[in-house]
Design a protein around this motif. Structure first.
Motif, PDB file in Angstrom:
ATOM      1  N   ILE A   1       0.834  -1.210   0.000  1.00  0.00           N
ATOM      2  CA  ILE A   1       0.000   0.000   0.000  1.00  0.00           C
ATOM      3  C   ILE A   1       0.868   1.258   0.000  1.00  0.00           C
ATOM      4  O   ILE A   1       0.622   2.202  -0.761  1.00  0.00           O
TER       5      ILE A   1
ATOM      6  N   LYS B   1       2.617   1.823  -3.352  1.00  0.00           N
ATOM      7  CA  LYS B   1       1.694   2.285  -4.394  1.00  0.00           C
ATOM      8  C   LYS B   1       1.293   3.745  -4.176  1.00  0.00           C
ATOM      9  O   LYS B   1       1.275   4.548  -5.110  1.00  0.00           O
ATOM     10  N   CYS B   2       0.979   4.093  -2.933  1.00  0.00           N
ATOM     11  CA  CYS B   2       0.523   5.451  -2.629  1.00  0.00           C
ATOM     12  C   CYS B   2       1.634   6.491  -2.759  1.00  0.00           C
ATOM     13  O   CYS B   2       1.372   7.661  -3.054  1.00  0.00           O
ATOM     14  N   CYS B   3       2.868   6.065  -2.523  1.00  0.00           N
ATOM     15  CA  CYS B   3       3.986   7.017  -2.509  1.00  0.00           C
ATOM     16  C   CYS B   3       4.897   6.872  -3.735  1.00  0.00           C
ATOM     17  O   CYS B   3       6.036   7.348  -3.721  1.00  0.00           O
TER      18      CYS B   3
END
Length: 350
Positions: free
Chosen positions: A172, A175-177
């Motif tokens: 997560i 993917k987010c960063c």
């Protein structure tokens, strides 16, 4: 029923067996601080967010407050230890068997510390107590199977949830960063990882500290012959006493374990270190309030493996991980047999 400090001191003055159990339990707590607690901060040091010295001081402080604060809210883990084995019957013989269990645990833990192997003092404690109880009762009547199953549930939770949640957190975050500025994100995750590492150390104090408090309460009830261990209210003085000894152990040891877990097994970036520590903290919170006696070592190590596997399988040095699993597998029969043998010996000669 509350155990008063004055009652404990009075009993110590007149009961040599209780003195021996007390000193040995202190030794076990100190060894636990030196062998288990460093796992909480291994990733913080491995990713160079903190120096080893500063991280060890942080862990010692968090161990102290974790035991004190969480035990004031819930003593579920200590209650599981009370019910897991049967040291009933002759109180003197029971204290001798309990003393033998402490000797077995110290020998096993000290050997692991010497070789830099992050074995679990929690598993050693459970195994040593079980072996000694079997020796005392002359069979499996010394074991409460229903309570002992909580150990199995704890192993499964810490293994699969630790690995799975570590893997999920890393995925997560990555993917987010993915488009974030590397320098800025590293700065954020440096402090986030320090906070998460402190969380693991805090929950380690709660988990393992309660186990050893359980041993103290068991010893006191056997020595005085008054009440049952599970009817006792854990006193604040005992929380502070155990927390200080665990913090001492953390402060004087741990560099070998930090190297094995935080540097040798997986080479991590700062966001990965945060993911592993956060996953470990969540697992320990769930286990502690559910009364499951899990290993901080086991939980944090599997979370690190999950984080490494989220990047790619080859990012994990599986040989190091396999060696650790072998040690965990050996702990239950090895320390259990040692506890059984030492208890039989002590019951014959004392």
């Amino acid at each position: 029923m509350v155990i008063e400090w004055s009652v404990f001191l009075s009993e110590l003055m007149s009961n040599p067996a209780l003195v021996a159990v007390t000193l040995l339990n202190i030794g076990v707590i100190v060894v636990n601080g030196a062998t288990d607690a460093p796992n909480a901060i291994a990733t913080v040091v491995g990713t160079r967010c903190m120096s080893a010295k500063a991280a060890i001081i942080m862990a010692a402080v968090c161990n102290f407050f974790g035991l004190l604060v969480i035990t004031l809210v819930s003593s579920a883990v200590a209650n599981t230890i009370f019910h897991m084995v049967d040291f009933g019957g002759d109180h003197h013989a029971a204290l001798i068997a309990l003393m033998a269990a402490m000797v077995a645990i110290i020998v096993w833990g000290a050997a692991a510390w010497f070789f830099g192997i992050p074995t679990s003092q929690s598993h050693s404690l459970i195994a040593g107590l079980t072996g000694a109880a079997i020796a005392l009762q002359g069979g499996l009547a010394g074991i409460n199977g229903a309570e002992w199953m909580k150990v199995i549930y704890g192993i499964l939770l810490s293994t699969f949830m630790g690995f799975g949640f570590g893997w999920l957190c890393a995925k997560i975050i990555a993917k987010c960063c993915s488009r974030a500025d590397r320098q800025k994100s590293d700065h954020v995750f440096k402090w986030a990882q320090i906070a998460a590492g402190a969380g693991v150390a805090f929950m380690h104090g709660a988990q393992d500290g309660q186990k050893f408090m359980g041993v103290f309460v068991l010893a006191i009830t056997l020595a005085t012959g008054v009440g049952q261990a599970d009817q006792m209210i854990l006193p604040v003085w005992l929380m502070i006493f155990c927390a200080l000894n665990m913090g001492l152990g953390t402060a004087i040891g741990g560099k070998k374990i930090i190297k094995s877990v935080g540097m040798d097994m997986v080479k991590m970036e700062k966001y990965q270190g945060f993911a592993a520590s956060f996953a470990g903290t969540v697992c320990l919170i769930i286990a502690t309030f559910a009364g499951l006696p899990v290993s901080t070592t086991h939980t944090k190590t599997t979370a690190i493996m999950g984080v490494g596997a989220a990047k790619r399988k080859s990012a994990v040095k599986w040989g190091v991980a396999v060696d650790m699993v072998k040690t965990w597998v050996l702990t239950f029969p090895g320390c259990g047999l040692l506890g059984f043998a030492v208890a039989k010996l002590f019951l014959m000669i004392l």
